[in-house]
Scaffold this active site. Structure first.
Site, mmCIF file in Angstrom:
data_model
loop_
_atom_site.group_PDB
_atom_site.id
_atom_site.type_symbol
_atom_site.label_atom_id
_atom_site.label_comp_id
_atom_site.label_asym_id
_atom_site.label_seq_id
_atom_site.Cartn_x
_atom_site.Cartn_y
_atom_site.Cartn_z
ATOM 1 N N ALA A 1 -4.931 -3.841 -2.882
ATOM 2 C CA ALA A 1 -5.314 -2.591 -2.211
ATOM 3 C C ALA A 1 -5.676 -2.842 -0.753
ATOM 4 C CB ALA A 1 -6.479 -1.946 -2.939
ATOM 5 N N ARG B 1 2.459 4.958 6.281
ATOM 6 C CA ARG B 1 3.334 6.120 6.120
ATOM 7 C C ARG B 1 2.598 7.362 5.603
ATOM 8 N NH1 ARG B 1 7.869 3.372 2.635
ATOM 9 N NH2 ARG B 1 6.270 1.771 2.446
ATOM 10 N N ASP C 1 -1.458 1.378 -5.361
ATOM 11 C CA ASP C 1 -0.785 2.633 -5.008
ATOM 12 C C ASP C 1 0.288 3.004 -6.027
ATOM 13 O OD1 ASP C 1 1.041 0.661 -4.437
ATOM 14 O OD2 ASP C 1 1.447 1.293 -2.384
#
Ligand code: UD1
Ligand code: CA
Length: 488
Positions: A12, A18, A109
């Site tokens: 993480a 983005r 993610d």
């Protein structure tokens, strides 16, 4: 049950550029829980002896969230050396030195990956006595992913990153999901050998596969049953897609548990919400946070409940509510705005165009129409007249209004707090209540009405009103009968 031979490293530390966000990517919510929270919950289901989260970007915010979501998780800080290989190296260093079990590596993610898929991966890894087992996926568009390079016999040879791949390798549709099981001892031995001689100048964790294979160790790759399980969230398009998928799974789960969902596509239920049997959700209902809904309650349409508790058989229609408690058979809305600290007891009603805040409304009491009730206590069986305002704010401080039980207040009252209305008291329509009303009293303070006869004829001659009045007096009518107060 704890698997003493299992540890999970959650990556993480990445910047998540983005997302174009002030918030760290792994802290963006999905079904009301940060992305990394889903990954930690899945890790917990595996029962590992240790969980390590590797952090760097927005380190303090991410570490604080992880500490709250999983207090027992260890935090490892990544240094300036970039890449997933370095992240895992530092994650490994945070584990107890004598740990030599298996290590699952997951990305913070990738929120939809479930524990069953991971457990199967671990199972295959252990059965094969492998040193590394990669969770892969077969995808239509492999752009951006590392490719799984297999030998002529189908065995895993290495993983090549998009930016380092040949044209032939780019045509491969089996991708690396970024999820792995490693034998701890093999990883400790070979990870330090990884270099940064690649297109991105990073330490690639994926390089360890080729190194292990070259050292004669057994490595394998297993495709996930569905590619979407391992889809990462890198931008907001993917975030919305993951949210839709997760919501569909949550809604389906509640349907199978006995909840009627009239329109699954417009119904959003957070991961932490809980619903009882025979709850009915009408279209466009959002149950957020730790909302709980009791059996037989009907919610919606067009209702958002945040951290609310709804009792059995309650009805909540076209309502926005946060941190509120509605008792059994309570009736709320349509068009109610319920703010934190509202507690409506059983059989109570908060009706149309009513705003409440910090209000305890007792059993069977009603605030049916067009009112603001804040910092207020109402006893049992009372009725608050239409268009009532509790004037709780004197410009400096907030004050309480206390209404007893079986009180009937007239329409269009203002309660100038602090003020107390005794049990069984009444107030007249239009009363501005500035003084306490004793039990059983009627409070009135409107000035007596004075009718100025023929005022319209004298002051508005020639208007439609004057003409209507003239016609009425010619017919000898005395005008409209006295209107009664609003009641339901
Ligand atoms: C990585 C894999 C790629 C795979 C893809 C799946 C490598 C070299 N490549 O790609 O084969 O197809 O995942 O999504 O591993 N992270 C850190 N520290 C870092 C860099 C990343 O903790 O220095 C974390 C990120 O926060 C993220 C995860 O590692 O959770 C993956 O990082 P990301 O940059 O998305 O992966 P890629 O390197 O593009
Ligand atoms: Ca990624």
């Amino acid at each position: 049950m704890t698997d003493s031979r299992l540890a999970v490293i959650v990556l993480a530390a990445g910047a998540g550029t983005r997302m174009k966000s002030r918030t760290a990517k792994v802290l963006h919510p999905l079904a009301g829980v940060p992305l990394v929270g889903h990954v930690l919950a899945t890790a917990r289901e595996l029962g590992p002896a240790h969980v390590v989260a590797v952090v760097r970007h927005q380190r303090d915010a991410v570490a604080a969230a992880i500490a709250e979501l999983m207090p027992e998780a260890l935090i490892a800080d990544q240094d300036e050396v970039p890449g997933t290989g370095r992240a895992v190296e530092l994650g490994l260093a945070a584990l107890p030195g004598d740990f030599d079990g298996d290590i699952v590596v997951v990305s913070g993610d990738v929120p939809l990956l479930d524990a069953v898929t991971l457990a199967e991966l671990i199972e295959q890894h252990r059965t094969a006595a492998a040193s590394a087992t990669v969770l892969s996926a077969i995808v239509d568009d492999a752009t951006g992913y590392g490719r799984i390079v297999r030998g002529g016999d189908g065995s895993l040879e290495r993983i090549v990153e998009q930016k380092d791949a040949s044209d032939a390798e780019l045509a491969i549709t089996e991708i690396n999901s970024g999820t792995y099981v490693f034998a701890g001892a093999s990883l400790r031995t070979h990870l330090p050998a990884i270099g940064t001689d690649n297109a991105q100048g990073e330490k690639y964790l994926t390089d360890v596969i080729g190194l292990l294979r070259a050292a004669g160790q057994s490595v394998g790759a297993r495709p996930a049953p569905d590619a979407w399980l391992v889809e990462g969230v890198n931008d907001r398009v993917q975030l919305a897609r993951a949210a839709g998928r997760m919501n569909a799974m949550i809604v389906r789960g509640w349907q199978l548990a006995g909840v009627t969902v009239r329109d699954p596509a417009s119904t959003w239920i957070d991961a932490r919400a809980t619903l009882a049997e025979d709850v009915e959700l009408l279209p466009n209902t959002h149950l957020e946070g730790a909302t709980t809904v009791g059996a037989g309650a009907r919610i919606g349409p067009d209702t958002t409940l945040v951290d609310c508790e709804v009792g059995e058989d309650a009805v909540v229609t076209r309502t926005q509510a946060e941190l509120a408690v509605f008792g059994a058979r309570a009736n709320v809305g349509p068009w109610a705005y319920i703010r934190p600290g509202t507690e409506l007891a059983e059989d109570g009603k908060i009706g149309t165009f009513v705003e409440t805040k910090n209000a305890r409304i007792g059993a069977g009491s009603k605030v049916p129409h067009l009112s603001y009730v804040g910092d207020t206590t109402v006893g049992e069986g009372s009725n608050i007249g239409a268009g009532t305002i509790t004037a709780n704010y004197d410009g400096v401080a907030k004050h309480r209004t206390s209404v007893g039980s079986h009180v009937r207040t007239g329409s269009h009252n203002v309660f100038v707090a602090p003020v107390t209305i005794g049990d069984g008291a009444y107030t007249g329509a239009g009363t501005v209540v500035r003084k306490d009303v004793p039990p059983g009293a009627l409070a009135v303070n409107q000035a007596p009405q004075r009718n100025v006869e023929r005022w319209v004829a004298a002051n508005r001659p020639g208007t439609a009103a004057a003409e209507a009045a003239a016609r009425a007096s010619a017919e000898g009518s005395g005008g409209a009968p006295d209107g009664a107060g609003a009641a339901d």
